[in-house]
Scaffold this motif. Structure first.
Motif, PDB file in Angstrom:
ATOM      1  N   PRO A 182     -27.861 -56.579  10.900  1.00 28.68           N
ATOM      2  CA  PRO A 182     -26.535 -56.104  11.328  1.00 28.68           C
ATOM      3  C   PRO A 182     -25.680 -55.627  10.162  1.00 28.68           C
ATOM      4  O   PRO A 182     -25.066 -54.560  10.234  1.00 28.68           O
ATOM      5  CB  PRO A 182     -25.915 -57.334  11.988  1.00 28.68           C
ATOM      6  N   GLY A 183     -25.692 -56.391   9.088  1.00 23.34           N
ATOM      7  CA  GLY A 183     -24.920 -55.983   7.914  1.00 23.34           C
ATOM      8  C   GLY A 183     -25.422 -54.670   7.341  1.00 23.34           C
ATOM      9  O   GLY A 183     -24.644 -53.802   6.952  1.00 23.34           O
ATOM     10  N   ILE A 184     -26.749 -54.532   7.321  1.00 24.89           N
ATOM     11  CA  ILE A 184     -27.331 -53.302   6.778  1.00 24.89           C
ATOM     12  C   ILE A 184     -26.930 -52.110   7.638  1.00 24.89           C
ATOM     13  O   ILE A 184     -26.519 -51.068   7.136  1.00 24.89           O
ATOM     14  CB  ILE A 184     -28.861 -53.427   6.715  1.00 24.89           C
ATOM     15  N   LEU A 185     -27.034 -52.291   8.966  1.00 27.86           N
ATOM     16  CA  LEU A 185     -26.689 -51.175   9.860  1.00 27.86           C
ATOM     17  C   LEU A 185     -25.223 -50.807   9.736  1.00 27.86           C
ATOM     18  O   LEU A 185     -24.871 -49.633   9.712  1.00 27.86           O
ATOM     19  CB  LEU A 185     -27.024 -51.551  11.306  1.00 27.86           C
ATOM     20  N   THR A 186     -24.365 -51.819   9.627  1.00 26.33           N
ATOM     21  CA  THR A 186     -22.935 -51.538   9.457  1.00 26.33           C
ATOM     22  C   THR A 186     -22.723 -50.679   8.208  1.00 26.33           C
ATOM     23  O   THR A 186     -22.042 -49.657   8.258  1.00 26.33           O
ATOM     24  CB  THR A 186     -22.154 -52.854   9.321  1.00 26.33           C
ATOM     25  N   GLY A 187     -23.335 -51.109   7.099  1.00 24.22           N
ATOM     26  CA  GLY A 187     -23.193 -50.345   5.866  1.00 24.22           C
ATOM     27  C   GLY A 187     -23.740 -48.938   6.010  1.00 24.22           C
ATOM     28  O   GLY A 187     -23.159 -47.970   5.515  1.00 24.22           O
ATOM     29  N   THR A 188     -24.870 -48.814   6.723  1.00 28.26           N
ATOM     30  CA  THR A 188     -25.476 -47.495   6.899  1.00 28.26           C
ATOM     31  C   THR A 188     -24.560 -46.574   7.689  1.00 28.26           C
ATOM     32  O   THR A 188     -24.381 -45.403   7.328  1.00 28.26           O
ATOM     33  CB  THR A 188     -26.819 -47.640   7.628  1.00 28.26           C
ATOM     34  N   ILE A 189     -23.984 -47.107   8.771  1.00 28.22           N
ATOM     35  CA  ILE A 189     -23.114 -46.258   9.586  1.00 28.22           C
ATOM     36  C   ILE A 189     -21.916 -45.792   8.764  1.00 28.22           C
ATOM     37  O   ILE A 189     -21.531 -44.620   8.811  1.00 28.22           O
ATOM     38  CB  ILE A 189     -22.645 -47.022  10.840  1.00 28.22           C
ATOM     39  N   ILE A 190     -21.359 -46.709   7.976  1.00 22.02           N
ATOM     40  CA  ILE A 190     -20.213 -46.323   7.155  1.00 22.02           C
ATOM     41  C   ILE A 190     -20.633 -45.270   6.129  1.00 22.02           C
ATOM     42  O   ILE A 190     -19.931 -44.276   5.903  1.00 22.02           O
ATOM     43  CB  ILE A 190     -19.607 -47.571   6.483  1.00 22.02           C
ATOM     44  N   GLY A 191     -21.819 -45.448   5.544  1.00 24.20           N
ATOM     45  CA  GLY A 191     -22.330 -44.448   4.604  1.00 24.20           C
ATOM     46  C   GLY A 191     -22.516 -43.101   5.267  1.00 24.20           C
ATOM     47  O   GLY A 191     -22.151 -42.056   4.715  1.00 24.20           O
ATOM     48  N   ILE A 235     -18.032 -48.296  15.859  1.00 26.56           N
ATOM     49  CA  ILE A 235     -19.326 -48.954  16.075  1.00 26.56           C
ATOM     50  C   ILE A 235     -19.589 -49.943  14.944  1.00 26.56           C
ATOM     51  O   ILE A 235     -20.006 -51.085  15.177  1.00 26.56           O
ATOM     52  CB  ILE A 235     -20.449 -47.906  16.140  1.00 26.56           C
ATOM     53  N   ALA A 236     -19.311 -49.494  13.713  1.00 27.30           N
ATOM     54  CA  ALA A 236     -19.554 -50.373  12.565  1.00 27.30           C
ATOM     55  C   ALA A 236     -18.705 -51.636  12.669  1.00 27.30           C
ATOM     56  O   ALA A 236     -19.206 -52.748  12.466  1.00 27.30           O
ATOM     57  CB  ALA A 236     -19.250 -49.630  11.269  1.00 27.30           C
ATOM     58  N   ILE A 237     -17.423 -51.467  13.022  1.00 23.65           N
ATOM     59  CA  ILE A 237     -16.540 -52.636  13.121  1.00 23.65           C
ATOM     60  C   ILE A 237     -17.001 -53.551  14.243  1.00 23.65           C
ATOM     61  O   ILE A 237     -17.079 -54.769  14.095  1.00 23.65           O
ATOM     62  CB  ILE A 237     -15.078 -52.186  13.357  1.00 23.65           C
ATOM     63  N   TYR A 238     -17.389 -52.928  15.373  1.00 27.36           N
ATOM     64  CA  TYR A 238     -17.866 -53.724  16.504  1.00 27.36           C
ATOM     65  C   TYR A 238     -19.081 -54.546  16.082  1.00 27.36           C
ATOM     66  O   TYR A 238     -19.167 -55.747  16.357  1.00 27.36           O
ATOM     67  CB  TYR A 238     -18.225 -52.807  17.668  1.00 27.36           C
ATOM     68  N   PHE A 278     -21.911 -59.366  15.332  1.00 28.15           N
ATOM     69  CA  PHE A 278     -23.059 -60.058  14.749  1.00 28.15           C
ATOM     70  C   PHE A 278     -22.703 -60.888  13.531  1.00 28.15           C
ATOM     71  O   PHE A 278     -23.576 -61.415  12.875  1.00 28.15           O
ATOM     72  CB  PHE A 278     -24.148 -59.040  14.361  1.00 28.15           C
ATOM     73  N   GLU A 279     -21.394 -60.931  13.255  1.00 28.76           N
ATOM     74  CA  GLU A 279     -21.007 -61.694  12.088  1.00 28.76           C
ATOM     75  C   GLU A 279     -21.475 -63.128  12.257  1.00 28.76           C
ATOM     76  O   GLU A 279     -21.349 -63.746  13.302  1.00 28.76           O
ATOM     77  CB  GLU A 279     -19.486 -61.668  11.941  1.00 28.76           C
ATOM     78  N   ARG A 280     -22.071 -63.653  11.213  1.00 21.71           N
ATOM     79  CA  ARG A 280     -22.660 -64.975  11.311  1.00 21.71           C
ATOM     80  C   ARG A 280     -22.072 -65.820  10.200  1.00 21.71           C
ATOM     81  O   ARG A 280     -21.998 -65.380   9.064  1.00 21.71           O
ATOM     82  CB  ARG A 280     -24.158 -64.834  11.092  1.00 21.71           C
TER      83      ARG A 280
END
Lengths: 430, 459, 284
Positions: free
Chosen positions: A339-348, A418-421, A426-428
């Protein structure tokens, strides 16, 4: 305790809550700092509001497009059924225009009359006949845009009450336009052409299709390259790399790459991809590759942060049951970090979508009137299209530029949402 | 066959290799032999051994193909075309041949060129066929070799881990390669530029007018490449930007960290960050649409003459863009000062402002300075705002109401729409790019060091 | 000045039993002090949660009062009410009255800035500012306008450092950063910093919990000397420490003040069962 000095006398005991002038000054300074802070925030947010506000206001006229409807007679024999694309459709269209304005006859007046209409009408007529040749010999109803000046006259951007020398339409054109309005031939539907058309020299026909497709291809390439490579690099640096000078160098390198001006990446793309490898100019694939080099550091940094957040106990547990290091990472650490990786990817990717300068240097600001068929065809991208339109002198492009910016901002808002969602969802907490 | 479908075939072959390897290992296992690795790892081993060499071959082939074909093409041209031709002319001839080969014929070309075009098409056909054959051959050979390794003792899992580890290493080296690529391309092209214009003239010359004449007899044909006015413009606009961004960013950070209550902070901070997420092209448009006309009207009403592309408009808008940058760095730095520092100051009877000014800001200074340096580097490298809102004419002026130009503006104008690679004009862009890269790199390195050292202090 | 050759004695004092330590503290305890701080029905809320329940206590002048009790019992919370440090926490709400020298410090007319100049505080972890030793001490006098830079300030710095027993250790390096001192020195620097604004009361929130035994002994000795001039309230986890340094003690439990008494009496003959349990180590 050897006291050598006596301290200055304390203030009168029972008056100690009474503020003296000095204390007032101190509290005033405090209030001042607070006021500066509020002023700074008001300024920053005010600018944000002004920016968004002006873009919205300028874009408003582009939400609808003024269209005109004509019944065009397509006489038998005017179009060769064997070769329908060869017909002289402009002539037929002119004829039906002339029927409404029978007293317009001098060449100058005719030219001025036609200035009210977009030249896209003939193509629409042609496309209708091509799609359905049985229409030949009958009457075809077509609805096509008014020209830029007609559109602006209708929307009131051109003020008809100004003296003729100060507006770009003359009195005759206004009179003709009024006739069309009276006859109910003018309509203002939503401006789907803005999304569905490709670029054009004429603002009323210009749309974002080519740019959207181009940006899509470029982002696709960017994702396909930077996502796997970024994860692989981050996994190596975070999980496997020994602490030595090479890995230190790579680390420093990545941090610095993230701050290299984007235009330098454009120079790299120009010199290496276009000049050295001879890849096609203006193509989304090159744009995508350049963007992926820029996005890579963002993804690597985000992935490393996500990997770091996975507690070592998970790794120890996996190793403890006999998994290899690679299996530990592949089966446990990466999925938890995803989840963290995808968030970073979307922001990138969102950053990459808005990036303009490197795309200019590899020629993605070409004037291309069709959407690209593949990622190897010349194309524009959303931000470069905005740049082209912002540079165009026609008034109609101003509102289209703003509208295109809103489309771009819309995409960015969605991606960030989407990234924020995902971050929230999925924040753990370990 | 296109490269994409070839890669797809290689992928399918790898999949077949995986299934094959797994099946063979499984059948070995079913005979009751103790396997070192589970069957799936034998499958992975074959898939990787088959896919990676073929994939690399295709990539290298594609990268080299056009250069090789061009060389072959030039070698095969008759002497009357190639004799005494410069490289720049040669590339024009090549592109003419290619457009003829693509069916776009203008006028009546030299028959030798038409022949060359046919040869070009033939070469391309051969090349792509050869690529397919070579890739498939490599894939299949590697697959059968890998298959022959499948045995109970074979340590497939360790081999697969080893291969994967190498892939990871290669990927992380790509970051270095990117930097290397940037440095090499900038340095090589700049060398070509500096062989025509001396480094000294470039760095210290006072006149910048890179428009080289198209014809030799054209008036004002000499290009001048003294970049000082361009550097000045960059510094000037960046300074204006920092003049806006620094106080606004700093004061808003102070307010948000020390004064605002939680609700205001959680509401204002994301709003400020929106400013950072807006693409610079939007700021550029905002500058020409709103800010520049506003400044011009304001100036005119006060009797000043304001250029339509004034440095003030470009720098001011850039400053707005940098506000969240400064404020988030200052925010982080001030928040990172331990609560005990605040407690200490408050317990002595300091007011908030005194605590901020005399305790928090000095303690947070390194972090703030790091952020400011990064923001300056951002301002220097920022392109779209200045391309749209700043001027094209290089001018040495300290009047913010006049137009100045910047390094990035010049790079873009020199390179847009011009593919010819050997004119000093084009190469000058790379010279500017090199200066830009070195400057921003130096700023970044210093800034990251400062920030890093600051973080260590409070961790 | 009384220097710290007594370190060894203090160190061995650590090993004495609670009773003996309490007895030795009682031996030096002066008697008959007027009330300095008087709290009536003080309650503290963090948002919805109540952390302190109707605490009423009188704290005598120029003595050391120790707050003891298990962690989370509200003793630090109450301490932070006395100089209104709780004001810096948004969600914190205080009811009841606390009077110093008869003036209610929660009166809206009272400026917390002035209050804190009279009620100094020393924290758990030494927190010198990242400035020079000199500037650390001078900070308070400077902001309150007690002294201008120059010889007057030099005097205040020297006096404060002497009273904190730090002068001889740092007099040659006043311009060096305070963060470069050892933990115990840093804590004494913080005490000197609090003394420099010439307060009436010094609050100490577990001042020795981050220090090693030798540094702790020095600070404890310092506290004993300081009570000549200042009213001292100290929160401590360690009952030995309470016994060594305090003349009166207050026992807090679950946000309630259970009992207040002479330290010696409380340690030898507690009135409340909970105090008894805590002192004998049944919980805490």
């Amino acid at each position: 305790m050897s006291d050598t000095t006596q301290q200055p006398a304390r203030k009168e005991r029972n008056a100690w809550f009474e503020a003296d002038a000095r204390l007032k000054r101190r509290h005033l300074a405090d209030k001042r700092l607070r006021a500066y802070g509020i002023a700074a925030i008001v300024f920053a947010l005010g600018m944000l509001a002004t920016l968004v506000g002006t873009i919205l206001v300028t874009a408003a006229p582009a939400v609808t497009q003024t269209m005109v409807t004509f019944e065009v007679e397509v006489p038998e024999g005017s179009v060769d059924p064997a070769n329908p694309s060869g017909g002289s459709y402009q002539t037929m269209l002119n004829a039906s225009i002339a029927r409404i304005f029978p007293d317009v006859d001098t060449p100058r007046e005719l030219r001025e009359l036609r200035q009210l209409f977009s030249n896209g009408g003939q193509y629409q007529l042609r496309d209708k006949i091509l799609a359905n040749p049985s229409l030949i010999g009958g009457t075809v109803s077509i609805t096509f845009p008014l020209s830029d000046i007609g559109d602006q006259l209708h929307k009131g951007v051109i003020d008809r009450n100004l003296p003729p020398d100060f507006r770009r339409v003359n009195d005759a054109q206004i009179a003709w336009y009024d006739v069309l309005v009276e006859r109910g031939q003018i309509s203002t539907p939503l401006n789907w052409g803005l999304i569905l058309n490709a670029d054009s020299r004429f603002p009323e026909l210009a749309g974002l299709r080519g740019a959207l497709v181009g940006s899509f291809y470029a982002l696709l390439v960017c994702f396909l390259v930077s996502f796997p490579v970024g994860i692989a690099a981050a996994v190596y640096l975070e999980e496997f790399a020994p602490k030595n000078r090479l890995t230190d160098l790579i680390e420093v390198n990545i941090n610095n790459l993230a701050a290299v001006p984007s235009i330098v990446f454009g120079l790299l793309g120009l010199a290496v991809f276009l000049n050295f490898f001879g890849m096609p100019r203006s193509a989304p694939i090159v744009g995508g590759l350049v963007l992926s080099l820029m996005t890579l550091p963002t993804i690597i940094i985000a992935t490393r942060a996500a990997l770091k957040a996975v507690p070592p106990s998970i790794r120890e547990a996996a190793i403890g049951v006999g998994a290899s290091k690679m299996q530990t990472v592949g089966h446990h650490v990466l999925p938890l970090a995803m989840p963290g990786i995808l968030t970073g990817t979307i922001i990138g990717l969102a950053q990459a979508l808005g990036e303009t300068a490197p795309l200019l240097l590899i020629g993605m600001n070409a004037f291309i009137t069709a959407a690209p068929d593949s990622m190897f065809n010349p194309s524009t991208a959303l931000p470069t299209q905005i740049y082209i339109w912002a540079d165009s002198p026609e008034r109609g492009f101003t509102s289209r530029t703003s509208a295109a910016i809103i489309v771009l901002l819309g995409f960015l808002v969605c991606m960030n949402a989407i990234a924020i969602y995902m971050r929230k969802r999925f924040e753990r907490r370990w | 066959m296109s490269a994409t479908s070839l890669l797809a075939i290689v992928l399918i072959l790898s999949l077949i290799g995986y299934l094959w390897g797994r099946a063979s290992a499984a059948s070995l296992k079913s005979t009751g032999q103790g396997m070192h690795s589970i069957p799936a790892y034998h499958g992975y081993f074959i898939a990787l051994s088959c896919g990676i060499p073929a994939f690399l071959l295709v990539l290298v082939w594609l990268a080299a193909q056009s250069t090789v074909i061009d060389t072959l093409l030039i070698a095969g041209l008759p002497a009357h075309i190639t004799d005494g031709v410069e490289t720049s002319r040669m590339s024009l001839i090549l592109s003419e041949i290619k457009s003829i080969a693509g069916g776009r014929i203008f006028g009546t070309p030299d028959p030798a060129l038409i022949a060359a075009a046919e040869r070009y098409n033939a070469l391309r056909g051969t090349a792509s066929l050869a690529m397919v054959v070579a890739a498939l051959a490599v894939a299949i050979a590697a697959m059968s070799f890998a298959r022959s390794r499948v045995s109970p003792e074979f340590r497939a899992r360790n081999r697969v881990d080893g291969i994967l580890r190498w892939i990871l290493i290669v990927c992380s080296i790509l970051a270095i390669l990117t930097t290397l690529g940037i440095i090499l391309s900038l340095v090589i092209e700049s060398m070509a530029f500096f062989s025509r214009v001396s480094v000294f003239d470039f760095l210290f010359g006072m006149e910048w007018s890179p428009q080289i004449a198209m014809r030799a007899d054209q008036v004002g044909s000499s290009g001048a490449f003294g970049a000082v006015p361009v550097f000045w413009g960059t510094i000037f606009i960046s300074a204006i930007a920092m003049f806006v961004a620094l106080p606004v960013g700093l004061f808003s950070a102070i307010y948000l960290v020390e004064y605002a209550d939680k609700r205001v902070r959680s509401f204002v901070k994301p709003l400020l960050e929106i400013l950072a997420g807006i693409p610079t092209i939007v700021y550029g448009f905002f500058a020409i649409l709103t800010v520049a006309p506003f400044i011009r009207d304001l100036g005119t009403s006060m009797g000043l003459s304001v250029a339509s592309n004034s440095a003030l408009a470009a720098g001011g808008v850039m400053g707005i863009m940098l506000i969240p940058f400064i404020s988030s760095f200052a925010d982080d730095a001030i928040s990172a000062v331990p609560q005990s520092m605040r407690d200490g100051a408050y317990a002595l009877g300091a007011t908030k402002a005194e605590t901020v000014r005399q305790v928090l800001l000095p303690a947070a200074l390194p972090g703030i300075v790091g952020g400011v340096l990064l923001a300056v580097s951002r301002a220097i490298g920022e392109t779209m705002i200045v391309v749209m809102a700043a001027g094209l004419m290089a001018k040495l002026t300290a009047n913010p109401l006049e137009g100045v130009t910047t390094v990035t503006v010049q790079i873009v104008t020199l390179l847009i729409g011009d593919t010819e690679f050997d004119s000093p004009k084009t190469l000058a862009a790379f010279g500017l790019g090199l200066v830009l890269f070195i400057t921003t790199l130096a700023l970044n390195i210093v800034a990251l060091q400062v920030v890093k050292r600051y973080r260590e202090r409070y961790e | 000045m009384a220097s710290f050759e007594t370190t060894m004695e203090a160190g061995t004092a650590m090993n004495e039993t609670v009773k003996d330590a309490a007895a030795s503290a009682a031996a030096v305890m002066p008697v008959g002090h007027e009330t300095k701080i008087s709290a009536t029905k003080v309650s503290v809320f963090y948002g919805e949660k109540q952390a302190l329940f109707d605490v009423s206590i009188d704290i005598p002048a120029r003595q050391v009062m120790a707050f003891i009790g298990p962690s989370g019992c509200g003793k630090s919370t109450f301490l932070r009410c006395i100089n209104r440090m709780n004001d810096t926490i948004d969600i914190c709400r205080v009811t009841g009255t606390i009077a110093i020298d008869g003036a209610d410090i929660y009166d809206p007319k009272i400026d917390p800035v002035l209050l804190r100049a009279r009620v100094g505080m020393v924290f758990q972890k030494p927190n010198p500012f990242p400035k020079s030793i000199y500037d650390n001490i001078a900070y308070g006098p400077r902001i309150h306008g007690v002294a201008k830079a120059g010889s007057q300030m030099d005097e205040i710095v020297e006096t404060s450092l002497r009273r904190a027993g730090l002068w001889n250790e740092v007099k040659d390096r006043l311009r060096e950063p305070g963060t470069g001192l050892s933990g115990g020195q840093q804590q004494r620097l913080c005490i000197a910093r609090a003394i420099a604004v010439n307060p009436d009361v010094i609050l100490m929130d577990e001042p020795c919990s981050a220090l090693d035994p030798i540094a702790t002994a020095k600070v404890e000795e310092l506290i004993d000397e300081l009570r000549e001039r200042y009213t001292i309230v100290i929160v401590t986890h360690s009952m030995q420490q309470a016994a060594r340094v305090s003349q009166k003690a207050a026992f807090f439990h679950l946000g309630n003040l259970i009992e207040v008494d002479e330290t010696e009496r409380m340690f030898t003959n507690p009135r409340d069962q909970r105090t008894q349990d805590y002192i004998t180590g049944r919980f805490g």
